[in-house]
Design a protein around this motif. Structure first.
Motif, PDB file in Angstrom:
ATOM      1  N   PRO A  66      -7.637   5.120   2.126  1.00  0.00           N
ATOM      2  CA  PRO A  66      -7.186   3.745   1.502  1.00  0.00           C
ATOM      3  C   PRO A  66      -6.824   3.841   0.126  1.00  0.00           C
ATOM      4  O   PRO A  66      -7.705   4.490  -0.740  1.00  0.00           O
ATOM      5  N   PHE A  67      -5.991   2.953  -0.335  1.00  0.00           N
ATOM      6  CA  PHE A  67      -5.318   3.195  -1.740  1.00  0.00           C
ATOM      7  C   PHE A  67      -5.404   1.794  -2.360  1.00  0.00           C
ATOM      8  O   PHE A  67      -5.305   0.599  -1.581  1.00  0.00           O
ATOM      9  N   VAL A  68      -5.417   1.494  -3.644  1.00  0.00           N
ATOM     10  CA  VAL A  68      -5.169   0.044  -4.301  1.00  0.00           C
ATOM     11  C   VAL A  68      -3.946   0.446  -4.888  1.00  0.00           C
ATOM     12  O   VAL A  68      -3.398   1.557  -5.258  1.00  0.00           O
ATOM     13  N   ILE A  69      -2.874  -0.589  -4.540  1.00  0.00           N
ATOM     14  CA  ILE A  69      -1.459  -0.483  -5.218  1.00  0.00           C
ATOM     15  C   ILE A  69      -1.431  -1.016  -6.398  1.00  0.00           C
ATOM     16  O   ILE A  69      -1.731  -2.092  -6.651  1.00  0.00           O
ATOM     17  N   ILE A  70      -1.070  -0.233  -7.513  1.00  0.00           N
ATOM     18  CA  ILE A  70      -0.867  -0.953  -8.855  1.00  0.00           C
ATOM     19  C   ILE A  70       0.601  -0.764  -9.212  1.00  0.00           C
ATOM     20  O   ILE A  70       1.197   0.248  -9.386  1.00  0.00           O
ATOM     21  N   ASP A  71       1.149  -1.938  -9.541  1.00  0.00           N
ATOM     22  CA  ASP A  71       2.565  -2.055  -9.837  1.00  0.00           C
ATOM     23  C   ASP A  71       2.785  -1.584 -11.536  1.00  0.00           C
ATOM     24  O   ASP A  71       2.070  -2.086 -12.226  1.00  0.00           O
ATOM     25  N   LYS A  72       3.220  -0.457 -11.662  1.00  0.00           N
ATOM     26  CA  LYS A  72       3.285  -0.121 -12.988  1.00  0.00           C
ATOM     27  C   LYS A  72       4.225  -0.990 -13.909  1.00  0.00           C
ATOM     28  O   LYS A  72       4.317  -0.884 -15.345  1.00  0.00           O
ATOM     29  N   HIS A  73       5.433  -1.577 -13.585  1.00  0.00           N
ATOM     30  CA  HIS A  73       5.912  -2.617 -13.962  1.00  0.00           C
ATOM     31  C   HIS A  73       5.064  -3.631 -14.938  1.00  0.00           C
ATOM     32  O   HIS A  73       5.367  -3.814 -15.938  1.00  0.00           O
ATOM     33  N   SER A  74       4.271  -4.310 -14.217  1.00  0.00           N
ATOM     34  CA  SER A  74       3.455  -5.243 -14.627  1.00  0.00           C
ATOM     35  C   SER A  74       1.980  -4.924 -15.052  1.00  0.00           C
ATOM     36  O   SER A  74       1.520  -5.357 -15.780  1.00  0.00           O
ATOM     37  N   GLY A  75       1.703  -3.551 -14.492  1.00  0.00           N
ATOM     38  CA  GLY A  75       0.364  -3.174 -14.776  1.00  0.00           C
ATOM     39  C   GLY A  75      -0.617  -3.843 -14.000  1.00  0.00           C
ATOM     40  O   GLY A  75      -1.905  -3.655 -14.323  1.00  0.00           O
ATOM     41  N   ARG A  76      -0.472  -4.656 -12.914  1.00  0.00           N
ATOM     42  CA  ARG A  76      -1.433  -5.354 -12.304  1.00  0.00           C
ATOM     43  C   ARG A  76      -1.675  -4.821 -10.797  1.00  0.00           C
ATOM     44  O   ARG A  76      -0.673  -4.196 -10.236  1.00  0.00           O
ATOM     45  N   VAL A  77      -2.847  -5.205 -10.495  1.00  0.00           N
ATOM     46  CA  VAL A  77      -3.200  -4.664  -9.103  1.00  0.00           C
ATOM     47  C   VAL A  77      -2.473  -5.515  -7.931  1.00  0.00           C
ATOM     48  O   VAL A  77      -2.483  -6.605  -8.082  1.00  0.00           O
ATOM     49  N   ALA A  78      -1.550  -4.833  -7.372  1.00  0.00           N
ATOM     50  CA  ALA A  78      -0.773  -5.532  -6.502  1.00  0.00           C
ATOM     51  C   ALA A  78      -1.010  -5.753  -4.882  1.00  0.00           C
ATOM     52  O   ALA A  78      -0.584  -6.477  -4.136  1.00  0.00           O
ATOM     53  N   GLY A  79      -2.100  -5.056  -4.430  1.00  0.00           N
ATOM     54  CA  GLY A  79      -2.790  -4.950  -3.223  1.00  0.00           C
ATOM     55  C   GLY A  79      -3.298  -3.756  -2.748  1.00  0.00           C
ATOM     56  O   GLY A  79      -3.783  -3.055  -3.460  1.00  0.00           O
ATOM     57  N   SER A  80      -2.962  -3.427  -1.345  1.00  0.00           N
ATOM     58  CA  SER A  80      -3.653  -2.256  -0.695  1.00  0.00           C
ATOM     59  C   SER A  80      -2.860  -1.654   0.280  1.00  0.00           C
ATOM     60  O   SER A  80      -2.001  -2.591   1.052  1.00  0.00           O
ATOM     61  N   THR A  81      -2.969  -0.378   0.717  1.00  0.00           N
ATOM     62  CA  THR A  81      -2.327   0.236   1.643  1.00  0.00           C
ATOM     63  C   THR A  81      -3.091   1.296   2.204  1.00  0.00           C
ATOM     64  O   THR A  81      -4.249   1.636   1.503  1.00  0.00           O
ATOM     65  N   ARG A  82      -2.960   2.085   3.229  1.00  0.00           N
ATOM     66  CA  ARG A  82      -3.443   3.401   3.601  1.00  0.00           C
ATOM     67  C   ARG A  82      -2.905   4.111   4.605  1.00  0.00           C
ATOM     68  O   ARG A  82      -1.954   3.691   5.272  1.00  0.00           O
ATOM     69  N   PHE A  83      -3.308   5.467   4.550  1.00  0.00           N
ATOM     70  CA  PHE A  83      -3.037   6.150   5.870  1.00  0.00           C
ATOM     71  C   PHE A  83      -4.140   6.065   6.563  1.00  0.00           C
ATOM     72  O   PHE A  83      -5.344   6.116   6.511  1.00  0.00           O
ATOM     73  N   ALA A  84      -3.716   5.751   7.677  1.00  0.00           N
ATOM     74  CA  ALA A  84      -4.820   5.237   8.741  1.00  0.00           C
ATOM     75  C   ALA A  84      -4.574   6.271  10.075  1.00  0.00           C
ATOM     76  O   ALA A  84      -3.426   7.016  10.334  1.00  0.00           O
ATOM     77  N   ALA A  85      -5.594   6.159  10.922  1.00  0.00           N
ATOM     78  CA  ALA A  85      -5.490   6.796  12.252  1.00  0.00           C
ATOM     79  C   ALA A  85      -4.894   8.512  12.054  1.00  0.00           C
ATOM     80  O   ALA A  85      -4.189   8.986  12.808  1.00  0.00           O
ATOM     81  N   ILE A  86      -5.471   9.057  10.963  1.00  0.00           N
ATOM     82  CA  ILE A  86      -5.295  10.386  10.617  1.00  0.00           C
ATOM     83  C   ILE A  86      -5.498  11.112  11.782  1.00  0.00           C
ATOM     84  O   ILE A  86      -6.816  11.280  12.187  1.00  0.00           O
ATOM     85  N   THR A  87      -4.795  12.062  12.341  1.00  0.00           N
ATOM     86  CA  THR A  87      -4.937  12.873  13.440  1.00  0.00           C
ATOM     87  C   THR A  87      -4.493  14.504  13.179  1.00  0.00           C
ATOM     88  O   THR A  87      -3.247  14.974  13.575  1.00  0.00           O
ATOM     89  N   PRO A  88      -5.425  15.089  12.646  1.00  0.00           N
ATOM     90  CA  PRO A  88      -4.860  16.454  12.051  1.00  0.00           C
ATOM     91  C   PRO A  88      -4.297  17.435  13.070  1.00  0.00           C
ATOM     92  O   PRO A  88      -3.568  18.234  12.677  1.00  0.00           O
ATOM     93  N   GLN A  89      -5.384  17.349  14.144  1.00  0.00           N
ATOM     94  CA  GLN A  89      -4.833  18.517  15.115  1.00  0.00           C
ATOM     95  C   GLN A  89      -3.376  18.346  15.815  1.00  0.00           C
ATOM     96  O   GLN A  89      -2.807  19.088  16.050  1.00  0.00           O
ATOM     97  N   HIS A  90      -2.959  16.828  15.692  1.00  0.00           N
ATOM     98  CA  HIS A  90      -1.503  16.645  16.284  1.00  0.00           C
ATOM     99  C   HIS A  90      -0.782  16.204  15.024  1.00  0.00           C
ATOM    100  O   HIS A  90       0.626  16.093  15.034  1.00  0.00           O
ATOM    101  N   LYS A  91      -0.982  16.749  13.580  1.00  0.00           N
ATOM    102  CA  LYS A  91      -0.198  16.477  12.506  1.00  0.00           C
ATOM    103  C   LYS A  91       0.435  15.258  12.374  1.00  0.00           C
ATOM    104  O   LYS A  91       1.689  15.126  12.215  1.00  0.00           O
ATOM    105  N   ARG A  92      -0.348  14.062  12.506  1.00  0.00           N
ATOM    106  CA  ARG A  92       0.258  12.790  12.433  1.00  0.00           C
ATOM    107  C   ARG A  92      -0.563  11.767  11.794  1.00  0.00           C
ATOM    108  O   ARG A  92      -1.891  11.917  11.833  1.00  0.00           O
ATOM    109  N   THR A  93       0.069  10.788  11.293  1.00  0.00           N
ATOM    110  CA  THR A  93      -0.729   9.754  10.367  1.00  0.00           C
ATOM    111  C   THR A  93      -0.043   8.404  10.811  1.00  0.00           C
ATOM    112  O   THR A  93       1.023   8.347  11.099  1.00  0.00           O
TER     113      THR A  93
END
Length: 193
Positions: A66-93
């Protein structure tokens, strides 16, 4: 696998989500329009705190980044996103759980986020497949996913129940490693990220 990478380009900084981000994210999370067509809803501080705790626990288990999204143009916290359902054995997310303050939607920020994440997934993590999914009724999200070069794969009927009890059909999209170089050039090459 590094579960706390920092992803960055000229437009966005994606840094690892921490429990201490609660206050910074609260202003964004309390925007009701973010949760109109979603499986989850954050209506108060306690719900955001639980959301963050789940994300951090999934990171500990190697299931998500999981990440915090920071908009570099305004310098503000903009929201969140993530890599989810990481499945290394099948090389997918999956790239998901993305929410961005309405004022920063349609500004190119989300495109910069997806570029950073796709680049990391394919070029650093060495994955073969990245999935994205959204509510069938969420036309804005569907168009945005298609706009970054993903392919629509199909609809899973009654796949989920949204936070308000409504049955949700989910549209699945993907991008494959062999598609990335062309998409990187054609879709993202015109932007100065």
């Amino acid at each position: 696998m590094n579960l706390e990478p920092v992803l960055e380009n000229k437009r966005v900084l994606l840094r690892p989500l921490q429990a201490s981000d609660l206050d910074a994210l609260l202003e964004v999370a309390l925007e009701p329009s973010l949760w109109e067509i979603t499986s989850q809803c954050i209506r108060n501080r306690e719900e955001l705190e639980k959301y963050i705790q789940v994300a951090l626990k999934e990171r500990e288990q190697g299931l998500s980044i999981p990440f915090v999204i920071i908009d570099k143009h305004s310098g503000r916290v903009a929201g969140s996103t993530r890599f989810a359902a990481i499945t290394p054995q099948h090389k997918r997310t999956e790239i998901g759980y993305t929410w961005i303050h309405p004022e920063l939607q349609r500004t190119g920020l989300n495109r910069a986020v997806k570029y950073a994440m796709l680049q990391h997934a394919f070029e650093v993590m060495g994955l073969n497949r990245v999935e994205l999914k959204t509510n069938e009724r969420n036309e804005k999200s569907r168009n945005a996913i298609l706009g970054i070069g993903c392919k629509e794969e199909g609809i899973l009927r009654h796949h989920m129940i949204d936070w308000n009890g409504r049955l949700r059909n989910t549209v699945y999209f993907s991008m494959l490693i062999e598609e990335w170089p062309e998409v990187k050039e054609r879709v993202f090459g015109k932007y100065d990220f």
